[in-house]
Design a protein around this motif. Sequence first.
Motif, PDB file in Angstrom:
ATOM      1  N   VAL A   1       0.796  -1.143   0.002  1.00  0.00           N
ATOM      2  CA  VAL A   1       0.046  -0.044  -0.012  1.00  0.00           C
ATOM      3  C   VAL A   1       0.978   1.369   0.081  1.00  0.00           C
ATOM      4  O   VAL A   1       1.868   1.342   0.663  1.00  0.00           O
ATOM      5  CB  VAL A   1      -0.862  -0.086   1.208  1.00  0.00           C
ATOM      6  CG1 VAL A   1      -1.782   1.202   1.310  1.00  0.00           C
ATOM      7  CG2 VAL A   1      -1.813  -1.164   1.255  1.00  0.00           C
ATOM      8  N   GLU A   2       0.608   2.148  -0.847  1.00  0.00           N
ATOM      9  CA  GLU A   2       1.145   3.559  -0.881  1.00  0.00           C
ATOM     10  C   GLU A   2       0.374   4.437  -0.207  1.00  0.00           C
ATOM     11  O   GLU A   2      -0.811   4.371  -0.313  1.00  0.00           O
ATOM     12  CB  GLU A   2       1.655   3.791  -2.378  1.00  0.00           C
ATOM     13  CG  GLU A   2       2.329   5.103  -2.547  1.00  0.00           C
ATOM     14  CD  GLU A   2       2.795   4.949  -3.959  1.00  0.00           C
ATOM     15  OE1 GLU A   2       4.261   5.240  -4.155  1.00  0.00           O
ATOM     16  OE2 GLU A   2       2.014   5.288  -4.823  1.00  0.00           O
ATOM     17  N   TYR A   3       0.625   5.586   0.318  1.00  0.00           N
ATOM     18  CA  TYR A   3       0.330   6.642   0.848  1.00  0.00           C
ATOM     19  C   TYR A   3       0.616   7.941   0.165  1.00  0.00           C
ATOM     20  O   TYR A   3       1.571   8.107   0.421  1.00  0.00           O
ATOM     21  CB  TYR A   3       0.138   6.629   2.509  1.00  0.00           C
ATOM     22  CG  TYR A   3      -0.706   7.832   2.917  1.00  0.00           C
ATOM     23  CD1 TYR A   3      -2.019   7.549   3.143  1.00  0.00           C
ATOM     24  CD2 TYR A   3      -0.176   8.880   3.250  1.00  0.00           C
ATOM     25  CE1 TYR A   3      -2.612   8.345   3.625  1.00  0.00           C
ATOM     26  CE2 TYR A   3      -0.852   9.861   3.863  1.00  0.00           C
ATOM     27  CZ  TYR A   3      -2.099   9.685   4.052  1.00  0.00           C
ATOM     28  OH  TYR A   3      -3.125  10.816   4.580  1.00  0.00           O
ATOM     29  N   GLU A   4      -0.480   8.377  -0.303  1.00  0.00           N
ATOM     30  CA  GLU A   4      -0.002   9.967  -0.927  1.00  0.00           C
ATOM     31  C   GLU A   4      -0.939  10.921  -0.463  1.00  0.00           C
ATOM     32  O   GLU A   4      -2.432  10.469  -0.025  1.00  0.00           O
ATOM     33  CB  GLU A   4      -0.186   9.938  -2.411  1.00  0.00           C
ATOM     34  CG  GLU A   4       0.944   9.058  -2.973  1.00  0.00           C
ATOM     35  CD  GLU A   4       0.747   8.969  -4.451  1.00  0.00           C
ATOM     36  OE1 GLU A   4       1.822   8.941  -5.186  1.00  0.00           O
ATOM     37  OE2 GLU A   4      -0.338   8.954  -4.892  1.00  0.00           O
ATOM     38  N   GLU A   5      -0.742  12.008  -0.119  1.00  0.00           N
ATOM     39  CA  GLU A   5      -1.613  13.048   0.572  1.00  0.00           C
ATOM     40  C   GLU A   5      -3.036  13.207  -0.167  1.00  0.00           C
ATOM     41  O   GLU A   5      -3.917  13.332   0.217  1.00  0.00           O
ATOM     42  CB  GLU A   5      -1.048  14.449   0.697  1.00  0.00           C
ATOM     43  CG  GLU A   5      -1.728  15.320   1.563  1.00  0.00           C
ATOM     44  CD  GLU A   5      -1.839  15.002   3.151  1.00  0.00           C
ATOM     45  OE1 GLU A   5      -2.701  15.075   3.690  1.00  0.00           O
ATOM     46  OE2 GLU A   5      -0.774  14.321   3.409  1.00  0.00           O
ATOM     47  N   GLN A   6      -2.670  13.240  -1.643  1.00  0.00           N
ATOM     48  CA  GLN A   6      -4.093  13.575  -2.475  1.00  0.00           C
ATOM     49  C   GLN A   6      -4.922  12.093  -2.636  1.00  0.00           C
ATOM     50  O   GLN A   6      -6.062  12.422  -2.727  1.00  0.00           O
ATOM     51  CB  GLN A   6      -3.610  14.143  -4.003  1.00  0.00           C
ATOM     52  CG  GLN A   6      -2.776  15.226  -4.036  1.00  0.00           C
ATOM     53  CD  GLN A   6      -1.467  15.184  -3.558  1.00  0.00           C
ATOM     54  OE1 GLN A   6      -0.910  14.244  -3.436  1.00  0.00           O
ATOM     55  NE2 GLN A   6      -0.879  16.563  -3.114  1.00  0.00           N
ATOM     56  N   ARG A   7      -4.161  11.326  -2.636  1.00  0.00           N
ATOM     57  CA  ARG A   7      -4.863   9.873  -2.943  1.00  0.00           C
ATOM     58  C   ARG A   7      -5.195   9.203  -1.695  1.00  0.00           C
ATOM     59  O   ARG A   7      -5.722   8.116  -1.928  1.00  0.00           O
ATOM     60  CB  ARG A   7      -4.072   9.100  -4.001  1.00  0.00           C
ATOM     61  CG  ARG A   7      -3.911   9.485  -5.507  1.00  0.00           C
ATOM     62  CD  ARG A   7      -3.281   8.773  -6.345  1.00  0.00           C
ATOM     63  NE  ARG A   7      -3.901   7.561  -6.695  1.00  0.00           N
ATOM     64  CZ  ARG A   7      -3.217   6.378  -7.182  1.00  0.00           C
ATOM     65  NH1 ARG A   7      -2.080   6.619  -7.555  1.00  0.00           N
ATOM     66  NH2 ARG A   7      -3.998   5.434  -7.452  1.00  0.00           N
ATOM     67  N   LYS A   8      -4.586   9.484  -0.742  1.00  0.00           N
ATOM     68  CA  LYS A   8      -4.590   8.775   0.407  1.00  0.00           C
ATOM     69  C   LYS A   8      -3.944   7.260   0.320  1.00  0.00           C
ATOM     70  O   LYS A   8      -3.057   7.096  -0.440  1.00  0.00           O
ATOM     71  CB  LYS A   8      -6.127   8.485   0.754  1.00  0.00           C
ATOM     72  CG  LYS A   8      -6.681   9.877   1.194  1.00  0.00           C
ATOM     73  CD  LYS A   8      -6.080  10.852   2.365  1.00  0.00           C
ATOM     74  CE  LYS A   8      -6.829  12.039   2.562  1.00  0.00           C
ATOM     75  NZ  LYS A   8      -5.766  12.785   3.305  1.00  0.00           N
ATOM     76  N   ALA A   9      -4.471   6.275   1.062  1.00  0.00           N
ATOM     77  CA  ALA A   9      -3.950   5.067   0.985  1.00  0.00           C
ATOM     78  C   ALA A   9      -4.509   4.252  -0.311  1.00  0.00           C
ATOM     79  O   ALA A   9      -5.580   4.207  -0.444  1.00  0.00           O
ATOM     80  CB  ALA A   9      -4.030   3.954   2.236  1.00  0.00           C
TER      81      ALA A   9
ATOM     82  N   ASN B   1      -4.065  -3.141   7.017  1.00  0.00           N
ATOM     83  CA  ASN B   1      -4.294  -1.908   7.234  1.00  0.00           C
ATOM     84  C   ASN B   1      -2.898  -1.055   6.832  1.00  0.00           C
ATOM     85  O   ASN B   1      -1.777  -1.405   6.935  1.00  0.00           O
ATOM     86  CB  ASN B   1      -4.788  -1.678   8.635  1.00  0.00           C
ATOM     87  CG  ASN B   1      -6.116  -2.214   8.720  1.00  0.00           C
ATOM     88  OD1 ASN B   1      -6.716  -2.459   7.922  1.00  0.00           O
ATOM     89  ND2 ASN B   1      -6.222  -2.751  10.173  1.00  0.00           N
ATOM     90  N   THR B   2      -3.112   0.356   6.551  1.00  0.00           N
ATOM     91  CA  THR B   2      -1.888   1.183   6.400  1.00  0.00           C
ATOM     92  C   THR B   2      -1.689   1.875   7.661  1.00  0.00           C
ATOM     93  O   THR B   2      -2.760   2.318   8.390  1.00  0.00           O
ATOM     94  CB  THR B   2      -2.098   2.142   5.219  1.00  0.00           C
ATOM     95  OG1 THR B   2      -3.379   2.699   5.466  1.00  0.00           O
ATOM     96  CG2 THR B   2      -2.428   1.010   3.925  1.00  0.00           C
ATOM     97  N   GLU B   3      -0.567   2.390   7.908  1.00  0.00           N
ATOM     98  CA  GLU B   3      -0.298   3.435   8.666  1.00  0.00           C
ATOM     99  C   GLU B   3      -0.019   4.899   7.984  1.00  0.00           C
ATOM    100  O   GLU B   3       0.788   4.999   7.219  1.00  0.00           O
ATOM    101  CB  GLU B   3       1.079   3.079   9.700  1.00  0.00           C
ATOM    102  CG  GLU B   3       1.193   4.222  10.559  1.00  0.00           C
ATOM    103  CD  GLU B   3       2.423   3.517  11.554  1.00  0.00           C
ATOM    104  OE1 GLU B   3       3.383   4.283  11.515  1.00  0.00           O
ATOM    105  OE2 GLU B   3       2.361   2.458  11.839  1.00  0.00           O
ATOM    106  N   GLU B   4      -1.017   5.568   8.134  1.00  0.00           N
ATOM    107  CA  GLU B   4      -1.068   6.898   7.293  1.00  0.00           C
ATOM    108  C   GLU B   4      -0.308   8.174   7.692  1.00  0.00           C
ATOM    109  O   GLU B   4       0.022   9.090   6.899  1.00  0.00           O
ATOM    110  CB  GLU B   4      -2.459   7.114   7.092  1.00  0.00           C
ATOM    111  CG  GLU B   4      -3.184   6.298   6.211  1.00  0.00           C
ATOM    112  CD  GLU B   4      -4.647   6.402   6.028  1.00  0.00           C
ATOM    113  OE1 GLU B   4      -5.108   7.755   6.409  1.00  0.00           O
ATOM    114  OE2 GLU B   4      -5.558   5.539   5.447  1.00  0.00           O
TER     115      GLU B   4
END
Length: 175
Positions: free
Chosen positions: A87-95, A170-173
Amino acid sequence: MGNPKFPYVDILMVPRHFLHVAVPANPEEAAKLPPNTLILGEIPSLSARPFKVRLDFSDYDLRAPSVEFRDFWTDQPLQYSTMFRAVEYEEQRKAHVVLLDDHPTTHRPFLCIRGVREYHEHPQHSGDDWLLYRKSMQMFSIVMAIWRVSVDLVRPLLIPQAGGFQVQWNTEEKR
């Protein structure tokens, strides 16, 4: 001189985020669990399993390294159904999930992130050429990107259900 041989680089990834177990809030759901089931919040001795990342540098420099996920003990390619979820987390796209099940060319699970051959050669990323990133993406930065999305940001969560268990990634955002 013969054709130069391009190396394969195998890297072992060992997740250390402990397996978390969800306890049903509804007593009726808890009653559906198998008898004598011990319910814990966190199981320190269990985490996602180790895996091997094989980087294939064939045609490297003109093509990004190819990434394949393999079983650490048998060296066999991992099947998507038995793998972790990256999982990648980006501010605009979220997880968002970046480990996908079927690349249109290789028909293997693939990591859909910049710096990986399967990303740059996917039809949906035809305008995002590897040569745009080649000077700034060395092997270390690619390995760190793989570690980040497949180990650092994901946590396995075991959820008891009537028919057995489900693993949710789950992701850690906050990073």
